[in-house]
Every structure is written in C-alpha cells, then in structure tokens.
Motif scaffolding. Structure first.
Motif, PDB file in Angstrom:
ATOM      1  N   PHE A 191       0.849  -1.199   0.000  1.00  0.00           N
ATOM      2  CA  PHE A 191       0.000   0.000   0.000  1.00  0.00           C
ATOM      3  C   PHE A 191       0.884   1.248   0.000  1.00  0.00           C
ATOM      4  O   PHE A 191       0.639   2.211  -0.742  1.00  0.00           O
ATOM      5  N   LYS A 192       1.908   1.235   0.834  1.00  0.00           N
ATOM      6  CA  LYS A 192       2.849   2.351   0.924  1.00  0.00           C
ATOM      7  C   LYS A 192       3.532   2.591  -0.415  1.00  0.00           C
ATOM      8  O   LYS A 192       3.617   3.728  -0.893  1.00  0.00           O
ATOM      9  N   PHE A 193       4.006   1.515  -1.044  1.00  0.00           N
ATOM     10  CA  PHE A 193       4.675   1.615  -2.345  1.00  0.00           C
ATOM     11  C   PHE A 193       3.737   2.203  -3.396  1.00  0.00           C
ATOM     12  O   PHE A 193       4.118   3.109  -4.156  1.00  0.00           O
ATOM     13  N   THR A 194       2.508   1.704  -3.445  1.00  0.00           N
ATOM     14  CA  THR A 194       1.540   2.163  -4.443  1.00  0.00           C
ATOM     15  C   THR A 194       1.186   3.633  -4.232  1.00  0.00           C
ATOM     16  O   THR A 194       1.088   4.408  -5.195  1.00  0.00           O
ATOM     17  N   PHE A 195       1.011   4.018  -2.975  1.00  0.00           N
ATOM     18  CA  PHE A 195       0.679   5.407  -2.668  1.00  0.00           C
ATOM     19  C   PHE A 195       1.827   6.342  -3.043  1.00  0.00           C
ATOM     20  O   PHE A 195       1.612   7.403  -3.649  1.00  0.00           O
ATOM     21  N   GLN A 196       3.060   5.967  -2.694  1.00  0.00           N
ATOM     22  CA  GLN A 196       4.219   6.793  -3.036  1.00  0.00           C
ATOM     23  C   GLN A 196       4.355   6.940  -4.549  1.00  0.00           C
ATOM     24  O   GLN A 196       4.642   8.027  -5.060  1.00  0.00           O
ATOM     25  N   PHE A 197       4.145   5.839  -5.260  1.00  0.00           N
ATOM     26  CA  PHE A 197       4.222   5.876  -6.721  1.00  0.00           C
ATOM     27  C   PHE A 197       3.152   6.792  -7.298  1.00  0.00           C
ATOM     28  O   PHE A 197       3.423   7.624  -8.177  1.00  0.00           O
ATOM     29  N   CYS A 198       1.928   6.659  -6.808  1.00  0.00           N
ATOM     30  CA  CYS A 198       0.815   7.465  -7.300  1.00  0.00           C
ATOM     31  C   CYS A 198       1.064   8.951  -7.037  1.00  0.00           C
ATOM     32  O   CYS A 198       0.839   9.795  -7.904  1.00  0.00           O
ATOM     33  N   TYR A 199       1.553   9.269  -5.840  1.00  0.00           N
ATOM     34  CA  TYR A 199       1.795  10.663  -5.469  1.00  0.00           C
ATOM     35  C   TYR A 199       2.875  11.289  -6.350  1.00  0.00           C
ATOM     36  O   TYR A 199       2.696  12.379  -6.909  1.00  0.00           O
ATOM     37  N   GLY A 200       4.002  10.596  -6.496  1.00  0.00           N
ATOM     38  CA  GLY A 200       5.098  11.136  -7.302  1.00  0.00           C
ATOM     39  C   GLY A 200       4.756  11.239  -8.773  1.00  0.00           C
ATOM     40  O   GLY A 200       5.116  12.227  -9.442  1.00  0.00           O
ATOM     41  N   THR A 201       4.052  10.246  -9.293  1.00  0.00           N
ATOM     42  CA  THR A 201       3.666  10.268 -10.709  1.00  0.00           C
ATOM     43  C   THR A 201       2.647  11.370 -10.967  1.00  0.00           C
ATOM     44  O   THR A 201       2.649  11.995 -12.038  1.00  0.00           O
ATOM     45  N   PHE A 202       1.771  11.612  -9.987  1.00  0.00           N
ATOM     46  CA  PHE A 202       0.812  12.716 -10.123  1.00  0.00           C
ATOM     47  C   PHE A 202       1.550  14.052 -10.274  1.00  0.00           C
ATOM     48  O   PHE A 202       1.146  14.897 -11.081  1.00  0.00           O
ATOM     49  N   ILE A 203       2.615  14.252  -9.510  1.00  0.00           N
ATOM     50  CA  ILE A 203       3.392  15.494  -9.627  1.00  0.00           C
ATOM     51  C   ILE A 203       3.946  15.645 -11.041  1.00  0.00           C
ATOM     52  O   ILE A 203       3.899  16.730 -11.637  1.00  0.00           O
ATOM     53  N   LEU A 204       4.466  14.554 -11.594  1.00  0.00           N
ATOM     54  CA  LEU A 204       4.991  14.605 -12.961  1.00  0.00           C
ATOM     55  C   LEU A 204       3.891  14.955 -13.958  1.00  0.00           C
ATOM     56  O   LEU A 204       4.075  15.805 -14.833  1.00  0.00           O
ATOM     57  N   PHE A 205       2.736  14.301 -13.820  1.00  0.00           N
ATOM     58  CA  PHE A 205       1.643  14.563 -14.760  1.00  0.00           C
ATOM     59  C   PHE A 205       1.032  15.940 -14.541  1.00  0.00           C
ATOM     60  O   PHE A 205       0.463  16.515 -15.469  1.00  0.00           O
ATOM     61  N   LEU A 206       1.123  16.470 -13.343  1.00  0.00           N
ATOM     62  CA  LEU A 206       0.692  17.843 -13.089  1.00  0.00           C
ATOM     63  C   LEU A 206       1.556  18.804 -13.904  1.00  0.00           C
ATOM     64  O   LEU A 206       1.052  19.748 -14.520  1.00  0.00           O
ATOM     65  N   LEU A 207       2.858  18.540 -13.922  1.00  0.00           N
ATOM     66  CA  LEU A 207       3.780  19.325 -14.750  1.00  0.00           C
ATOM     67  C   LEU A 207       3.469  19.137 -16.232  1.00  0.00           C
ATOM     68  O   LEU A 207       3.390  20.110 -16.998  1.00  0.00           O
ATOM     69  N   PHE A 208       3.287  17.887 -16.644  1.00  0.00           N
ATOM     70  CA  PHE A 208       2.990  17.592 -18.052  1.00  0.00           C
ATOM     71  C   PHE A 208       1.692  18.255 -18.503  1.00  0.00           C
ATOM     72  O   PHE A 208       1.591  18.761 -19.629  1.00  0.00           O
ATOM     73  N   TYR A 209       0.692  18.250 -17.619  1.00  0.00           N
ATOM     74  CA  TYR A 209      -0.641  18.762 -17.962  1.00  0.00           C
ATOM     75  C   TYR A 209      -0.587  20.237 -18.336  1.00  0.00           C
ATOM     76  O   TYR A 209      -1.283  20.676 -19.260  1.00  0.00           O
ATOM     77  N   PHE A 210       0.234  21.012 -17.636  1.00  0.00           N
ATOM     78  CA  PHE A 210       0.328  22.449 -17.898  1.00  0.00           C
ATOM     79  C   PHE A 210       1.297  22.791 -19.032  1.00  0.00           C
ATOM     80  O   PHE A 210       1.396  23.956 -19.431  1.00  0.00           O
ATOM     81  N   HIS A 211       1.994  21.759 -19.549  1.00  0.00           N
ATOM     82  CA  HIS A 211       2.967  22.005 -20.635  1.00  0.00           C
ATOM     83  C   HIS A 211       2.858  20.897 -21.685  1.00  0.00           C
ATOM     84  O   HIS A 211       3.861  20.306 -22.082  1.00  0.00           O
TER      85      HIS A 211
END
Length: 294
Positions: free
Chosen positions: A114-134
């Motif tokens: 659960f910890k691994f999946t949550f950390q992955f989801c959180y970090g990947t969301f940050i990347l896609f947040l950057l991608f979304y605006f550019h």
C-alpha cells in the motif's frame, strides 16, 4: 525538515518572481544550471551510500555492487538508444516512485505494498501535473526522444486518472490514519503550490524549481544525516568532497553531449535520456538507504 519546507515555499515563489522578469530562454539556461549543480550532485554520492549501507560486508561485495551500478547506467543508456519508448515509460515510472518516496518517507504503519503504491501514485501525479500544464512542450520532447508522436490525450487522461486515484488514497488515509492527517493536509497545500509553479513557469523552469528545491536538496539533507548523523557545514563539505569526482564526470558527459549535439531540441531530448540513465541506479540506492534507516 519542517523549517526547510518553509524555506522551500519562499524559494519557490522567488523562482516565480524570477520567471516574471526573464525570458524563457534565460529560464531554460538557469534551470539547466541548477539541475547540473544541485540536481546532479544529489545523486553523486551513491557509491559512498552503498559503502555505508553495506559497511559490514566485505570489500569484494562493494566492488560487486559497483559493477552492478555501472551496468544499470549502461543498460539505461542503451535502452534509450535502441527502445526509447520503453525506456521513457520506465523513467517516468521509476522517477514517479522516487519523488513520492522522498516526499512520504514516514509511513511505517502502512502495509508495504500500500505504501509503495501510494508513493508511486503521489510522485507520478506530480509529474503529470507538470505535463498537464505544458502539453505541447512535453509532446515535443517525447517525440524527439522516441520519434513517435505523443497523443495529448495520454497526458490529459493520465492526469485525470491519477487525480482521482490520489484523492481516494488521501480520503482513505485521512479516515483510517489519524496520526498523519496533518501531513496529508500539508501535502495537499504543497500540491497546490506545485500547481501554481507549473502553471506559471516554462517546462524546464518549473521542473527545475521542483527538482532542486523540493527533491534534490531534501534528499541531500537525508543523505548527509544518514552518512554523518547531522547536517552541518562540516558534514556538507565532507559530502561534497566525496561526491565531487562523480559529479565532475557527469558534467563532463553532459558537456560532450552538448558539443556533439548543440541543437537545443536534440540536446533537450538527450539530456533527459542522460538524466534517466543515472536515475535508475540512484533510485535503488536511496530505497536501500531508507530501508536501512527503518
């Protein structure tokens, strides 16, 4: 570390203030300078970390791990050369987990998967947040790396899926784990800050602000604490001294890339490929470091 994050917020908005004064080209150059300095430096002490993590092991064990480390870098570079699409997807997955792991270290009470999946989801969301605006800039870089046109819908849909998934994670954790409620609220505030940064800046400058201020420097602080038990000017000097050679070698490799491919578009693609190649083994080393601390 709380004091540092207060500084990080101020530094981030100072970065946006710089953004309003200088043209995009200057931001790109400054962003690369920051990435070449603190960004590369934070991963330049991996070999010392390996030695410290396995200090009870024999010298032959260290050299064995060193060979594996070098092989991972070479394999990463070859992947980007021969099958860049797979390599790029792997880089995003690995980097996503790595960013999330750095931001959410203290989740020992959670199930490991659960910890691994949550950390992955959180970090990947940050990347896609950057991608979304550019989206257009990301599309250009991805096409240059893979030679395959990127469908913008992948970014949009990925961002939506990750947003919903992260919301469910946050809601579950808020209800089930009272002790981390304050951290959850704080991280939501940080995500809002990241969104403002990414929306208001160019791709490289936005990435540089996050990568340096919110990832690389906190990672260096954690590494210095692990290696020297305290963060002081003396311990930072020791850290820098031990990392110096690897850092210089990395900068030398980037300089060769620039001289051979000084076209900005090609260099951007090669730079991210190079960054990915040295990221793969670094993530494994930091994972071992965090496990050693537990």
């Amino acid at each position: 570390m709380t004091k540092y994050f207060k500084f990080a917020i101020i530094a981030s908005f100072f970065g946006l203030w710089i953004d309003s004064f200088f043209k995009t080209n200057f931001q790109i150059y400054l962003g690369f300078i920051l990435i070449f300095s603190f960004g590369i430096l934070h991963g330049a002490n991996d070999l010392l970390l390996i030695r410290s993590i396995n200090q009870e092991k024999q010298t032959n064990y260290f050299y064995k791990i060193l060979i594996y480390y070098i092989l991972i870098v070479i394999v990463g570079a070859l992947l980007f050369y021969f099958i860049p699409t797979i390599a790029l997807i792997s880089f995003i997955i690995v980097s996503g987990y790595h960013f999330g792991e750095q931001q959410w270290q203290n989740l020992d009470q959670l199930n490991q998967w659960f910890k691994f999946t949550f950390q992955f989801c959180y970090g990947t969301f940050i990347l896609f947040l950057l991608f979304y605006f550019h989206q257009t800039e990301v599309q250009t870089v991805v096409t240059e790396i893979t030679t395959i046109p990127l469908n913008i819908a992948i970014i949009t849909n990925g961002f939506k899926i990750l947003s919903i998934t992260l919301f469910i994670f946050f809601l579950y954790l808020y209800i089930k784990h009272i002790r981390i409620r304050n951290q959850l609220l704080l991280e939501i505030f940080y995500l809002i800050v990241f969104g403002i940064i990414f929306f208001s800046s160019s791709l490289i400058w936005g990435f540089a602000i996050f990568f340096i201020i919110w990832h690389s420097i906190p990672s260096m602080i954690d590494q210095i604490k692990f290696l020297y038990q305290e963060v002081t000017l003396k311990s930072f000097k020791l850290y820098f001294k031990s990392a110096f050679l690897y850092w210089i070698v990395s900068l030398f490799g980037i300089a060769i890339l620039y001289l051979l491919f000084n076209d900005e578009k090609i260099f951007n693609a090669l730079f991210f490929s190079f960054l990915a190649s040295i990221t793969f083994p670094h993530v494994l080393v930091i994972l071992k470091m965090f496990n050693k601390k537990l």
